[in-house]
Scaffold this motif. Structure first.
Motif, PDB file in Angstrom:
ATOM      1  N   VAL A   3       0.866  -1.198  -0.033  1.00 56.93           N
ATOM      2  CA  VAL A   3      -0.090  -0.082  -0.142  1.00 56.93           C
ATOM      3  C   VAL A   3       0.834   1.447   0.045  1.00 56.93           C
ATOM      4  O   VAL A   3       1.892   1.300   0.757  1.00 56.93           O
ATOM      5  N   HIS A   4       0.500   2.323  -0.750  1.00 56.07           N
ATOM      6  CA  HIS A   4       1.103   3.474  -0.863  1.00 56.07           C
ATOM      7  C   HIS A   4       0.213   4.419  -0.871  1.00 56.07           C
ATOM      8  O   HIS A   4      -0.590   4.818  -1.623  1.00 56.07           O
ATOM      9  N   VAL A   5       0.353   5.326   0.324  1.00 54.95           N
ATOM     10  CA  VAL A   5      -0.298   6.553   0.509  1.00 54.95           C
ATOM     11  C   VAL A   5       0.416   7.776   0.112  1.00 54.95           C
ATOM     12  O   VAL A   5       1.477   7.926   0.424  1.00 54.95           O
ATOM     13  N   VAL A   6      -0.536   8.517  -0.682  1.00 60.19           N
ATOM     14  CA  VAL A   6       0.112   9.780  -1.270  1.00 60.19           C
ATOM     15  C   VAL A   6      -0.889  10.947  -0.544  1.00 60.19           C
ATOM     16  O   VAL A   6      -1.926  11.056  -1.020  1.00 60.19           O
ATOM     17  N   ALA A   7      -0.076  11.642   0.499  1.00 57.72           N
ATOM     18  CA  ALA A   7      -0.920  12.716   1.026  1.00 57.72           C
ATOM     19  C   ALA A   7      -0.619  13.985  -0.090  1.00 57.72           C
ATOM     20  O   ALA A   7       0.308  14.186  -0.225  1.00 57.72           O
ATOM     21  N   MET A   8      -1.993  14.414  -0.555  1.00 52.64           N
ATOM     22  CA  MET A   8      -1.859  15.498  -1.767  1.00 52.64           C
ATOM     23  C   MET A   8      -2.658  16.568  -1.430  1.00 52.64           C
ATOM     24  O   MET A   8      -3.273  16.672  -0.402  1.00 52.64           O
ATOM     25  N   GLY A   9      -2.206  17.761  -2.117  1.00 46.54           N
ATOM     26  CA  GLY A   9      -3.134  18.944  -1.999  1.00 46.54           C
ATOM     27  C   GLY A   9      -2.095  20.011  -2.367  1.00 46.54           C
ATOM     28  O   GLY A   9      -0.768  19.713  -2.363  1.00 46.54           O
ATOM     29  N   VAL A  10      -2.471  21.241  -2.287  1.00 46.53           N
ATOM     30  CA  VAL A  10      -1.569  22.362  -2.503  1.00 46.53           C
ATOM     31  C   VAL A  10      -0.598  22.506  -1.306  1.00 46.53           C
ATOM     32  O   VAL A  10      -0.945  22.070  -0.308  1.00 46.53           O
ATOM     33  N   SER A  11       0.260  23.306  -1.838  1.00 43.64           N
ATOM     34  CA  SER A  11       1.201  23.751  -0.593  1.00 43.64           C
ATOM     35  C   SER A  11       0.456  24.191   0.522  1.00 43.64           C
ATOM     36  O   SER A  11      -0.251  25.213   0.561  1.00 43.64           O
ATOM     37  N   GLY A  12       0.845  23.959   1.681  1.00 46.71           N
ATOM     38  CA  GLY A  12       0.377  24.257   3.071  1.00 46.71           C
ATOM     39  C   GLY A  12      -0.972  23.704   3.421  1.00 46.71           C
ATOM     40  O   GLY A  12      -1.712  24.107   4.520  1.00 46.71           O
ATOM     41  N   SER A  13      -1.274  22.611   2.912  1.00 47.96           N
ATOM     42  CA  SER A  13      -2.584  22.112   3.081  1.00 47.96           C
ATOM     43  C   SER A  13      -2.426  21.171   4.214  1.00 47.96           C
ATOM     44  O   SER A  13      -3.496  20.536   4.877  1.00 47.96           O
ATOM     45  N   GLY A  14      -1.074  20.531   4.699  1.00 54.83           N
ATOM     46  CA  GLY A  14      -1.145  19.795   5.834  1.00 54.83           C
ATOM     47  C   GLY A  14      -0.456  18.514   5.531  1.00 54.83           C
ATOM     48  O   GLY A  14      -0.862  17.537   6.113  1.00 54.83           O
ATOM     49  N   LYS A  15       0.102  18.395   4.254  1.00 51.92           N
ATOM     50  CA  LYS A  15       0.305  17.064   3.779  1.00 51.92           C
ATOM     51  C   LYS A  15       1.459  16.254   4.646  1.00 51.92           C
ATOM     52  O   LYS A  15       1.279  15.003   4.835  1.00 51.92           O
ATOM     53  N   SER A  16       2.427  17.073   4.957  1.00 56.54           N
ATOM     54  CA  SER A  16       3.422  16.332   5.623  1.00 56.54           C
ATOM     55  C   SER A  16       2.889  16.007   7.123  1.00 56.54           C
ATOM     56  O   SER A  16       3.464  15.049   7.699  1.00 56.54           O
ATOM     57  N   THR A  17       2.135  17.003   7.705  1.00 51.96           N
ATOM     58  CA  THR A  17       1.595  16.710   9.003  1.00 51.96           C
ATOM     59  C   THR A  17       0.874  15.081   9.094  1.00 51.96           C
ATOM     60  O   THR A  17       1.027  14.484   9.675  1.00 51.96           O
ATOM     61  N   VAL A  18      -0.003  14.869   8.042  1.00 47.37           N
ATOM     62  CA  VAL A  18      -0.694  14.015   7.839  1.00 47.37           C
ATOM     63  C   VAL A  18       0.210  12.728   7.609  1.00 47.37           C
ATOM     64  O   VAL A  18      -0.063  11.479   8.239  1.00 47.37           O
ATOM     65  N   ALA A  19       1.115  12.985   6.540  1.00 43.14           N
ATOM     66  CA  ALA A  19       1.951  11.748   6.176  1.00 43.14           C
ATOM     67  C   ALA A  19       2.760  11.204   7.432  1.00 43.14           C
ATOM     68  O   ALA A  19       2.655   9.996   7.549  1.00 43.14           O
ATOM     69  N   GLU A  20       3.081  12.197   8.247  1.00 42.85           N
ATOM     70  CA  GLU A  20       4.199  11.782   9.180  1.00 42.85           C
ATOM     71  C   GLU A  20       3.199  11.157  10.320  1.00 42.85           C
ATOM     72  O   GLU A  20       3.752  10.183  10.792  1.00 42.85           O
ATOM     73  N   GLY A  21       2.117  11.356  10.361  1.00 43.94           N
ATOM     74  CA  GLY A  21       1.065  10.803  11.417  1.00 43.94           C
ATOM     75  C   GLY A  21       0.962   9.262  10.997  1.00 43.94           C
ATOM     76  O   GLY A  21       0.758   8.432  11.812  1.00 43.94           O
ATOM     77  N   VAL A  22       0.408   9.050   9.611  1.00 46.97           N
ATOM     78  CA  VAL A  22       0.687   7.850   9.140  1.00 46.97           C
ATOM     79  C   VAL A  22       1.702   6.869   9.447  1.00 46.97           C
ATOM     80  O   VAL A  22       1.725   5.938   9.952  1.00 46.97           O
ATOM     81  N   VAL A  23       2.825   7.357   8.962  1.00 40.93           N
ATOM     82  CA  VAL A  23       4.137   6.847   9.346  1.00 40.93           C
ATOM     83  C   VAL A  23       4.144   6.458  11.058  1.00 40.93           C
ATOM     84  O   VAL A  23       4.820   5.320  10.972  1.00 40.93           O
ATOM     85  N   GLU A  24       4.109   7.346  11.588  1.00 40.89           N
ATOM     86  CA  GLU A  24       3.939   7.183  13.277  1.00 40.89           C
ATOM     87  C   GLU A  24       3.171   5.971  13.576  1.00 40.89           C
ATOM     88  O   GLU A  24       3.774   5.037  14.306  1.00 40.89           O
ATOM     89  N   ARG A  25       1.852   5.795  12.988  1.00 41.88           N
ATOM     90  CA  ARG A  25       1.133   4.631  13.203  1.00 41.88           C
ATOM     91  C   ARG A  25       1.505   3.316  12.728  1.00 41.88           C
ATOM     92  O   ARG A  25       1.360   2.242  13.067  1.00 41.88           O
ATOM     93  N   THR A  26       2.207   3.264  11.695  1.00 39.68           N
ATOM     94  CA  THR A  26       2.392   2.248  10.604  1.00 39.68           C
ATOM     95  C   THR A  26       3.768   1.810  10.871  1.00 39.68           C
ATOM     96  O   THR A  26       3.919   0.780  10.538  1.00 39.68           O
ATOM     97  N   GLY A  27       4.622   2.832  10.484  1.00 37.08           N
ATOM     98  CA  GLY A  27       6.118   2.395  10.643  1.00 37.08           C
ATOM     99  C   GLY A  27       6.551   2.371   8.960  1.00 37.08           C
ATOM    100  O   GLY A  27       7.732   1.884   8.908  1.00 37.08           O
ATOM    101  N   TRP A  28       5.559   2.644   8.203  1.00 37.39           N
ATOM    102  CA  TRP A  28       5.943   2.643   6.874  1.00 37.39           C
ATOM    103  C   TRP A  28       7.166   3.528   6.259  1.00 37.39           C
ATOM    104  O   TRP A  28       7.434   4.352   6.819  1.00 37.39           O
ATOM    105  N   VAL A  29       7.565   3.236   5.247  1.00 36.50           N
ATOM    106  CA  VAL A  29       8.646   4.036   4.660  1.00 36.50           C
ATOM    107  C   VAL A  29       7.931   5.298   4.084  1.00 36.50           C
ATOM    108  O   VAL A  29       6.869   5.317   3.589  1.00 36.50           O
ATOM    109  N   PHE A  30       9.069   6.427   4.506  1.00 40.85           N
ATOM    110  CA  PHE A  30       8.382   7.832   4.205  1.00 40.85           C
ATOM    111  C   PHE A  30       9.171   8.366   3.081  1.00 40.85           C
ATOM    112  O   PHE A  30      10.452   8.515   3.278  1.00 40.85           O
ATOM    113  N   ALA A  31       8.735   9.457   2.443  1.00 41.41           N
ATOM    114  CA  ALA A  31       9.454  10.357   1.516  1.00 41.41           C
ATOM    115  C   ALA A  31       8.661  11.584   1.344  1.00 41.41           C
ATOM    116  O   ALA A  31       7.444  11.609   1.125  1.00 41.41           O
ATOM    117  N   GLU A  32       9.399  12.444   1.463  1.00 45.07           N
ATOM    118  CA  GLU A  32       8.869  13.912   1.159  1.00 45.07           C
ATOM    119  C   GLU A  32       9.179  14.227  -0.218  1.00 45.07           C
ATOM    120  O   GLU A  32      10.555  14.166  -0.734  1.00 45.07           O
TER     121      GLU A  32
END
Length: 174
Positions: A3-32
């Motif tokens: 599974v590959h989650v893409v946190a998407m949206g315009v700049s400033g929408s909170g993509k990094s915050t949500v992506a980091e939250g998913v990574v914290e809960r799952t331990g999945w590999v992360f890329a900015e």
């Protein structure tokens, strides 16, 4: 299966915050995704010049290849990427889809008003993307279509609630 989650949206929408939250809960590999931009793209955006499709194609292909590389190893990933147009999302999912059934790319679209996002951008420090480019991103943004695997998220919700919504969409399907 991956599974590959893409946190998407315009700049400033909170993509990094949500992506980091998913990574914290799952331990999945992360890329900015910003880390994949060539210097020419960063320079252009830093000067307040919007990227063109031609600027984006190599960047999107690099992101798609990164996800597919992890998918081939059976690893799940989370990335941040504006993924503003359907055709960009098609590029992002193509390499993973080519690996066959059992691999999934899910788009978590953080959406909200231009005013809220502009306010967030005005308080952001240390990022090359100036607030002046927000309108160009909003103008380019295409909503997820019914046949796309994804969900719309209200970016004004609490970060934990947003992560809960992503987890509810992604984890039970595994």
């Amino acid at each position: 299966m991956s599974v590959h989650v893409v946190a998407m949206g315009v700049s400033g929408s909170g993509k990094s915050t949500v992506a980091e939250g998913v990574v914290e809960r799952t331990g999945w590999v992360f890329a900015e995704a910003d880390a994949f931009h060539p210097q020419a793209n960063i320079d252009k955006m830093s000067q307040g010049i919007p990227l063109t499709d031609e600027d984006r194609w190599p960047w999107l292909r690099d992101l798609a290849a990164w996800m597919a590389e992890h998918a081939a190893r059976g690893e799940d990933t989370v990335i941040t990427c504006s993924a503003l147009k359907r055709v960009y999302r098609d590029v992002l999912r193509a390499d993973v889809a080519a690996l066959g059934a059992g691999h999934r790319v899910v788009f978590a679209h953080l959406d909200g008003s231009a005013e809220v996002i502009a306010e967030r951008l005005s308080g952001r420090k240390g990022h090359f993307m100036p607030a002046s480019l927000l309108q160009s991103q909003i103008d380019t943004l295409e909503d997820l279509e019914p046949d796309e695997d994804g969900l719309e998220l209200d970016l004004t919700a609490a970060p934990d609630d947003l992560v809960d919504q992503v987890m509810a969409q992604v984890v039970p399907a595994r």
